[in-house]
Write a protein that holds these residues in place. Structure first.
Motif, PDB file in Angstrom:
ATOM      1  N   ALA A   1       2.474   1.668  -3.544  1.00  0.00           N
ATOM      2  CA  ALA A   1       1.366   2.083  -4.823  1.00  0.00           C
ATOM      3  C   ALA A   1       0.855   3.753  -4.074  1.00  0.00           C
ATOM      4  CB  ALA A   1       0.213   1.144  -4.562  1.00  0.00           C
ATOM      5  N   LYS A   2       0.961   3.456  -3.082  1.00  0.00           N
ATOM      6  CA  LYS A   2       1.547   5.621  -3.179  1.00  0.00           C
ATOM      7  C   LYS A   2       1.873   6.343  -3.034  1.00  0.00           C
ATOM      8  CE  LYS A   2      -3.163   5.002   0.090  1.00  0.00           C
ATOM      9  NZ  LYS A   2      -3.946   5.727   1.661  1.00  0.00           N
TER      10      LYS A   2
ATOM     11  N   GLU B   1       1.930  -1.108 -10.705  1.00  0.00           N
ATOM     12  CA  GLU B   1       1.301  -1.224  -9.305  1.00  0.00           C
ATOM     13  C   GLU B   1       0.385  -2.346  -9.688  1.00  0.00           C
ATOM     14  OE1 GLU B   1      -1.891   1.908  -8.460  1.00  0.00           O
ATOM     15  OE2 GLU B   1      -0.462   3.219  -7.745  1.00  0.00           O
TER      16      GLU B   1
ATOM     17  N   LEU C   1       0.500  -1.234  -0.209  1.00  0.00           N
ATOM     18  CA  LEU C   1      -0.258  -0.427   0.092  1.00  0.00           C
ATOM     19  C   LEU C   1       0.658   1.037   0.395  1.00  0.00           C
ATOM     20  CD1 LEU C   1      -3.057   1.027  -0.227  1.00  0.00           C
ATOM     21  CD2 LEU C   1      -2.401   1.448   3.083  1.00  0.00           C
ATOM     22  N   PHE C   2       1.811   1.127   1.399  1.00  0.00           N
ATOM     23  CA  PHE C   2       3.310   2.595   1.032  1.00  0.00           C
ATOM     24  C   PHE C   2       3.534   2.536  -0.663  1.00  0.00           C
ATOM     25  CE2 PHE C   2       7.170   4.052   1.760  1.00  0.00           C
ATOM     26  CZ  PHE C   2       7.303   4.992   2.138  1.00  0.00           C
TER      27      PHE C   2
END
Length: 81
Positions: free
Chosen positions: A70-71, A77, A67-68
């Motif tokens: 991807a952000k 992704e 998640l980190f």
């Protein structure tokens, strides 16, 4: 179909499976109190710690690190899905 529909279907299938297990599988006697293995002893068995460590690392990777990344704009992704 959305995630709520999928969640509902999986929940219904789980309930059906639990009902099937309760009615179709025979009951088995449990272990005697003196023959039970204690939880502390389970962690001393060969191979338990490495397997649990790998499972924990996998869960951390997909829950937090992916998640980190991807952000943060990780280039692709799709590798996390």
């Amino acid at each position: 179909m959305g995630w709520r529909t999928c969640f509902g279907l999986v929940s219904a299938l789980a309930l059906l499976l639990m009902a099937w297990v309760c009615f179709k599988l025979p009951g088995f006697a449990g272990q005697a109190a003196g023959k039970r293995l204690y939880l502390g002893y389970i962690f001393t068995l060969t191979g338990v710690k490495p397997v649990l460590s790998v499972v924990l690392a996998h869960n951390i990777l997909y829950t937090y690190i992916a998640l980190f990344l991807a952000k943060a704009g990780w280039p692709d992704e799709r590798i996390w899905c």
